[in-house]
Design a protein around this motif. Structure first.
Motif, PDB file in Angstrom:
ATOM      1  N   ARG A 161      55.419  44.702  44.414  1.00  0.00           N
ATOM      2  CA  ARG A 161      56.471  45.710  44.338  1.00  0.00           C
ATOM      3  C   ARG A 161      56.323  46.833  43.418  1.00  0.00           C
ATOM      4  O   ARG A 161      55.360  46.910  42.852  1.00  0.00           O
ATOM      5  CB  ARG A 161      57.606  44.584  43.791  1.00  0.00           C
ATOM      6  N   SER A 484      55.399  43.214  40.084  1.00  0.00           N
ATOM      7  CA  SER A 484      55.478  44.995  40.495  1.00  0.00           C
ATOM      8  C   SER A 484      54.497  45.467  39.861  1.00  0.00           C
ATOM      9  O   SER A 484      53.801  45.510  38.468  1.00  0.00           O
ATOM     10  CB  SER A 484      57.004  45.126  39.772  1.00  0.00           C
ATOM     11  N   GLY A 489      56.528  47.995  35.387  1.00  0.00           N
ATOM     12  CA  GLY A 489      56.395  46.762  35.908  1.00  0.00           C
ATOM     13  C   GLY A 489      55.698  45.709  35.326  1.00  0.00           C
ATOM     14  O   GLY A 489      55.941  45.748  33.993  1.00  0.00           O
TER      15      GLY A 489
END
Length: 497
Positions: A161, A484, A489
């Motif tokens: 992600r 992520s 992230g």
């Protein structure tokens, strides 16, 4: 709109959607012909002669182990595909798969592929974000902004992600570079438990500059100056980009106006003279006093950011909890989840914490030749108390854990400058070290870093601390659990047991 759950229903130009699938938008500009077994749109196998002009998937698509998603790509349960745009026809045979991560064989035609992560290539050639396509297939454009199924180990660079994770929610993939343990995932707040008493954690306390500055050349044409290091005595060093903003991928930005030594430009509304110019790289002298310069930079500038996030970042959001001098062109982001609660927990566990300052530079310039040379030489300063803390930790058998690769570069540069008499030298210097698989750290035993996939420069930096196959397994695990790889992230910890 197609309902989020539909048991073997049909919709969107005849697409076969399985129960639990979610498709927010599917647009097809031309008819889609299907054979008896054909399926289309958001996870359907497409046969030879099928045409899909546009497929947009804005929300998660859940798949079982045999599910297919995003125009024929095989995705595993829980994978997320956020956007796929196909602007031309894709021919497939019955077994073909295409777009977003499919393997391409020799002779395949791929006109353009845009992905945020690296593409691994083997002898047979990989393309179009790594998906397997049969000879003769054609993929004109693929844009992938989010995570895709990691696939089988070694098949391709896993997708992660790319959205922001709140500091207190960051997950940590733990990698033992030497033992037999498989990587596993912890909360970042568990860091004190994952280290041991006597260890030393070293952070980079550089604050992040508002390093994206608007400007104009002498002829009035627009430009953007991205600072690549600290502001010193009214001098600004960085790279120029043409008109546009961060919503356009850096490598797709218009070229900057040509400037030469002696030219007059404006930056953030302030007059400046070009002292040096080599391609996009420039050094400018700004004509104003120091107070006005700093006030103007903070009023007109913004943090450097990239196209995977369209919303503007606030400057406060790219600062660590312990940020000090404004030296960093981009955030030393490995330290973002290191909150004061975690710092205090480290100290209570008998783990020392020390700081240094390293001028973290740019991660992309929009120029391929310049990008291959990153990271450039960067300024650092190791205080006397930190140099002593390193010596003390080594004397008691503790490990030195770097929070981020900038800390590694600074400590290892200081160790190189110290020679054989001391483990590390205090003071200022320029870090020129390029980490990679062949480098053996002299001071640093382990590090915390962001998540990076094979092909990214930071993945090569991490390979100085762990074999590449272990790093690939760690990234595949992270992708499987929906972590992520954004600079805001999740993270990884590489440390020997």
């Amino acid at each position: 709109m197609i309902p989020a759950a539909r048991q073997r229903g049909r919709g969107a130009a005849g697409a076969h959607i399985r129960g639990g699938d979610r498709v927010d938008e599917v647009g097809a500009d031309s008819p889609i012909a299907r054979g008896g077994a054909g399926r289309a749109a958001a996870g359907v196998q497409v046969r030879g002669g099928d045409r899909v002009d546009e497929v947009g998937v804005d929300s998660p698509i859940a798949r079982d182990a045999a599910g297919r998603g995003a125009v024929g790509v095989q995705v595993r349960g829980g994978d997320r595909v956020h956007e796929v745009c196909l602007d031309r026809a894709i021919d497939r045979d019955a077994a073909g798969r295409g777009a977003v991560g499919v393997r391409v064989r020799s002779g395949d035609c791929v006109d353009e592929a845009r992905v945020d992560q690296a593409i691994d290539r083997d002898a047979a050639g990989l393309g179009a974000a790594g998906v397997q396509v049969r000879g003769g297939d054609r993929v004109d454009e693929v844009r992938v902004d989010r995570a895709i199924d990691p696939g089988a180990p070694g098949d391709r660079a896993p997708g992660l992600r790319s959205d922001e994770v709140p500091r207190h929610a960051v997950q940590l993939v733990v990698v033992d570079p030497d033992g037999d343990a498989a990587p596993w995932i912890e909360r970042f707040a568990a860091l004190p438990r994952l280290l041991r008493a006597g260890d030393l954690v070293v952070v980079n306390d550089a604050a992040t500059l508002p390093a994206s500055l608007p400007g104009r050349a002498a002829d009035g044409s627009e430009l953007e100056l991205r600072l690549s290091g600290p502001v010193e005595a009214g001098r600004l060093s960085g790279v120029l980009l043409g008109p546009g903003d961060h919503r356009t991928r850096t490598e797709h930005r218009a070229p900057p106006p040509r400037v030469e030594r002696g030219d007059r430009v404006t930056v953030a509304g302030l007059p400046a003279t070009v002292l040096a110019a080599t391609g996009r790289r420039v050094e400018l002298a700004v004509h104003c006093d120091g107070d006005r310069l700093w006030q103007t930079l903070y009023a007109a500038g913004a943090p450097v950011q990239y196209a995977h996030r369209s919303e503007r970042l606030a400057l406060w959001s790219v600062q660590t909890a312990y940020a000090g001098r404004p030296w960093a062109a981009e955030m030393p982001s490995a330290g973002r989840p290191l909150t004061w609660d975690t710092v205090l927990a480290l100290r209570r566990a008998g783990i020392a914490v020390a700081s240094l300052t390293h001028a973290a530079g740019l991660s992309s310039t929009g120029d391929d030749a310049l990008d291959r040379a990153l990271p450039w030489p960067e300024r650092y300063e190791v205080p006397a108390r930190t140099a002593q803390a390193v010596r003390d930790a080594r004397a008691r058998g503790g490990r030195v854990i770097a929070i981020g690769t900038t800390v590694v570069r600074a400590l290892e540069a200081a160790a190189h400058d110290a020679g054989d008499d001391l483990p590390i030298r205090q003071g200022s210097g320029i870090a020129t070290l390029r980490l990679g698989a062949g480098y053996r750290p002299r001071v640093v035993s382990g590090l915390v870093s962001g998540l990076h996939v094979p092909g990214e420069s930071h993945f090569e930096l991490l390979s100085a601390f762990a074999p590449a196959d272990r790093l690939r397994r760690a990234v595949a695990l992270a992708a499987q659990h929906g972590l992520s790889g954004h600079e805001l992230g999740d993270a990884c910890l590489i440390v020997p047991a």
